[in-house]
Write a protein that holds these residues in place. Sequence first.
Motif, PDB file in Angstrom:
ATOM      1  N   LEU A 104       0.823  -1.205   0.000  1.00  0.00           N
ATOM      2  CA  LEU A 104       0.000   0.000   0.000  1.00  0.00           C
ATOM      3  C   LEU A 104       0.858   1.257   0.000  1.00  0.00           C
ATOM      4  N   TRP A 105       2.046   1.130   0.566  1.00  0.00           N
ATOM      5  CA  TRP A 105       2.978   2.258   0.625  1.00  0.00           C
ATOM      6  C   TRP A 105       3.676   2.481  -0.715  1.00  0.00           C
ATOM      7  N   GLY A 106       3.505   1.503  -1.630  1.00  0.00           N
ATOM      8  CA  GLY A 106       4.075   1.670  -2.967  1.00  0.00           C
ATOM      9  C   GLY A 106       5.301   0.835  -3.258  1.00  0.00           C
ATOM     10  N   TYR A 107       5.667  -0.078  -2.339  1.00  0.00           N
ATOM     11  CA  TYR A 107       6.854  -0.906  -2.556  1.00  0.00           C
ATOM     12  C   TYR A 107       6.486  -2.191  -3.299  1.00  0.00           C
ATOM     13  N   ASP A 108       7.376  -2.613  -4.200  1.00  0.00           N
ATOM     14  CA  ASP A 108       7.193  -3.875  -4.916  1.00  0.00           C
ATOM     15  C   ASP A 108       7.886  -4.967  -4.115  1.00  0.00           C
ATOM     16  N   ILE A 109       7.094  -5.826  -3.452  1.00  0.00           N
ATOM     17  CA  ILE A 109       7.670  -6.880  -2.616  1.00  0.00           C
ATOM     18  C   ILE A 109       7.791  -8.205  -3.371  1.00  0.00           C
ATOM     19  N   SER A 110       7.425  -8.214  -4.648  1.00  0.00           N
ATOM     20  CA  SER A 110       7.494  -9.445  -5.443  1.00  0.00           C
ATOM     21  C   SER A 110       8.894  -9.696  -5.977  1.00  0.00           C
ATOM     22  N   ASN A 111       9.703  -8.639  -6.067  1.00  0.00           N
ATOM     23  CA  ASN A 111      11.072  -8.763  -6.564  1.00  0.00           C
ATOM     24  C   ASN A 111      11.991  -9.170  -5.411  1.00  0.00           C
ATOM     25  N   LEU A 112      12.467 -10.415  -5.416  1.00  0.00           N
ATOM     26  CA  LEU A 112      13.245 -10.943  -4.296  1.00  0.00           C
ATOM     27  C   LEU A 112      14.574 -10.230  -4.091  1.00  0.00           C
ATOM     28  N   SER A 113      15.042  -9.520  -5.096  1.00  0.00           N
ATOM     29  CA  SER A 113      16.316  -8.797  -4.956  1.00  0.00           C
ATOM     30  C   SER A 113      16.100  -7.282  -4.926  1.00  0.00           C
ATOM     31  N   GLY A 114      14.851  -6.866  -4.790  1.00  0.00           N
ATOM     32  CA  GLY A 114      14.540  -5.442  -4.797  1.00  0.00           C
ATOM     33  C   GLY A 114      14.463  -4.848  -3.398  1.00  0.00           C
ATOM     34  N   PRO A 115      14.422  -3.523  -3.299  1.00  0.00           N
ATOM     35  CA  PRO A 115      14.361  -2.838  -1.997  1.00  0.00           C
ATOM     36  C   PRO A 115      13.077  -3.138  -1.228  1.00  0.00           C
ATOM     37  N   GLY A 116      11.992  -3.403  -1.948  1.00  0.00           N
ATOM     38  CA  GLY A 116      10.734  -3.720  -1.269  1.00  0.00           C
ATOM     39  C   GLY A 116      10.821  -4.999  -0.473  1.00  0.00           C
ATOM     40  N   PHE A 117      11.441  -6.026  -1.071  1.00  0.00           N
ATOM     41  CA  PHE A 117      11.589  -7.310  -0.388  1.00  0.00           C
ATOM     42  C   PHE A 117      12.558  -7.194   0.783  1.00  0.00           C
ATOM     43  N   GLU A 118      13.590  -6.362   0.629  1.00  0.00           N
ATOM     44  CA  GLU A 118      14.536  -6.130   1.725  1.00  0.00           C
ATOM     45  C   GLU A 118      13.828  -5.477   2.908  1.00  0.00           C
ATOM     46  N   LYS A 119      12.979  -4.504   2.613  1.00  0.00           N
ATOM     47  CA  LYS A 119      12.221  -3.852   3.682  1.00  0.00           C
ATOM     48  C   LYS A 119      11.240  -4.825   4.334  1.00  0.00           C
ATOM     49  N   LEU A 120      10.659  -5.707   3.517  1.00  0.00           N
ATOM     50  CA  LEU A 120       9.738  -6.714   4.049  1.00  0.00           C
ATOM     51  C   LEU A 120      10.459  -7.607   5.060  1.00  0.00           C
ATOM     52  N   ASN A 121      11.640  -8.091   4.705  1.00  0.00           N
ATOM     53  CA  ASN A 121      12.423  -8.935   5.608  1.00  0.00           C
ATOM     54  C   ASN A 121      12.817  -8.186   6.878  1.00  0.00           C
ATOM     55  N   PHE A 122      13.220  -6.942   6.705  1.00  0.00           N
ATOM     56  CA  PHE A 122      13.667  -6.131   7.846  1.00  0.00           C
ATOM     57  C   PHE A 122      12.531  -5.909   8.841  1.00  0.00           C
ATOM     58  N   TRP A 123      11.396  -5.392   8.361  1.00  0.00           N
ATOM     59  CA  TRP A 123      10.292  -5.068   9.262  1.00  0.00           C
ATOM     60  C   TRP A 123       9.609  -6.309   9.805  1.00  0.00           C
ATOM     61  N   ASN A 124       9.566  -7.369   9.010  1.00  0.00           N
ATOM     62  CA  ASN A 124       9.016  -8.634   9.483  1.00  0.00           C
ATOM     63  C   ASN A 124       9.850  -9.170  10.647  1.00  0.00           C
ATOM     64  N   SER A 125      11.168  -9.160  10.486  1.00  0.00           N
ATOM     65  CA  SER A 125      12.063  -9.651  11.539  1.00  0.00           C
ATOM     66  C   SER A 125      12.015  -8.770  12.775  1.00  0.00           C
ATOM     67  N   LEU A 126      11.943  -7.453  12.572  1.00  0.00           N
ATOM     68  CA  LEU A 126      11.897  -6.530  13.710  1.00  0.00           C
ATOM     69  C   LEU A 126      10.611  -6.715  14.510  1.00  0.00           C
ATOM     70  N   CYS A 127       9.491  -6.861  13.816  1.00  0.00           N
ATOM     71  CA  CYS A 127       8.203  -7.073  14.497  1.00  0.00           C
ATOM     72  C   CYS A 127       8.204  -8.384  15.279  1.00  0.00           C
ATOM     73  N   ASN A 128       8.732  -9.440  14.673  1.00  0.00           N
ATOM     74  CA  ASN A 128       8.797 -10.725  15.363  1.00  0.00           C
ATOM     75  C   ASN A 128       9.709 -10.658  16.583  1.00  0.00           C
ATOM     76  N   LEU A 129      10.828  -9.974  16.451  1.00  0.00           N
ATOM     77  CA  LEU A 129      11.765  -9.838  17.567  1.00  0.00           C
ATOM     78  C   LEU A 129      11.121  -9.108  18.741  1.00  0.00           C
ATOM     79  N   ILE A 130      10.484  -7.981  18.461  1.00  0.00           N
ATOM     80  CA  ILE A 130       9.839  -7.198  19.524  1.00  0.00           C
ATOM     81  C   ILE A 130       8.749  -8.016  20.207  1.00  0.00           C
ATOM     82  N   ALA A 131       7.930  -8.707  19.402  1.00  0.00           N
ATOM     83  CA  ALA A 131       6.833  -9.510  19.957  1.00  0.00           C
ATOM     84  C   ALA A 131       7.357 -10.632  20.841  1.00  0.00           C
ATOM     85  N   ILE A 132       8.385 -11.341  20.383  1.00  0.00           N
ATOM     86  CA  ILE A 132       8.920 -12.477  21.137  1.00  0.00           C
ATOM     87  C   ILE A 132       9.571 -12.015  22.438  1.00  0.00           C
TER      88      ILE A 132
END
Length: 253
Positions: A41-69
């Motif tokens: 929704l923010w405009g990032y392409d998360i389908s490209n595994l080597s793109g900045p959108g996918f990198e941000k997906l991994n980063f924020w996904n990991s950060l959210c999981n870390l904080i929750a755990i």
Amino acid sequence: MDTTPRRDLGSLRKSEIILGFIWWFMFLLGTQLIVGVILALWGYDISNLSGPGFEKLNFWNSLCNLIAIVLIFRHFLAQQGKRALKNLGPVIGTALLGFVIYMGLNIAMNVLTELLIRTSGVDYYNANQDAVEELITGNPQAGVLVALISAPIVEECLNRGLIFGLIYKKNRILAYAVSMLVFAAIHVVGAAFSQNVLVSVISILTYLVPGFVLAWAYERTGTIWTSILIHLGINTIATIAMLLLPQLERYVG
């Protein structure tokens, strides 16, 4: 019936058990899906595994999981931390021994998987490792968060603290078997439906070794921080290798 004497591995609060299992489902799919939708929704392409959108997906996904755990298992981690400090020598010694055992068993497992690859003729690749390598080489800061901070704490709390610890009270052998298979499966499930079945089986085999060593270290010392240290060591070596390999290839080239 398993009558093997069992070590006291500490205890989880009822709230930690309930929320821990709830977050298991979030860890597998939920968090990544929610973060992915927000980024899309923010405009990032998360389908490209080597793109900045996918990198941000991994980063924020990991950060959210870390904080929750950390929030969910805060009492357990504190309890385990006190145990580690009281037995710091054995913890460090077991962590070093565990790392050596891992390296030896990993070499043997690599020989076995290489034999399977050659005899089957399958075009093998490790999707999880490829994704992590893309992240680390493309965005080292995000890669360090995922591999060296988030993964050791999140995966150890869920696999060893929750699954291994709960089953261990009833059956030691079953605890090892289930926790090893679950640990292997979570590193393969993301690509399991888009790759050859044999590729998934070989990938699972490669993760059984660390799954065994990490559970063994937790049992031997009675504190989850020992397995976290070994997990951190394994990922540190892998991260350094991933960062240096492109530089070496460029130098050789």
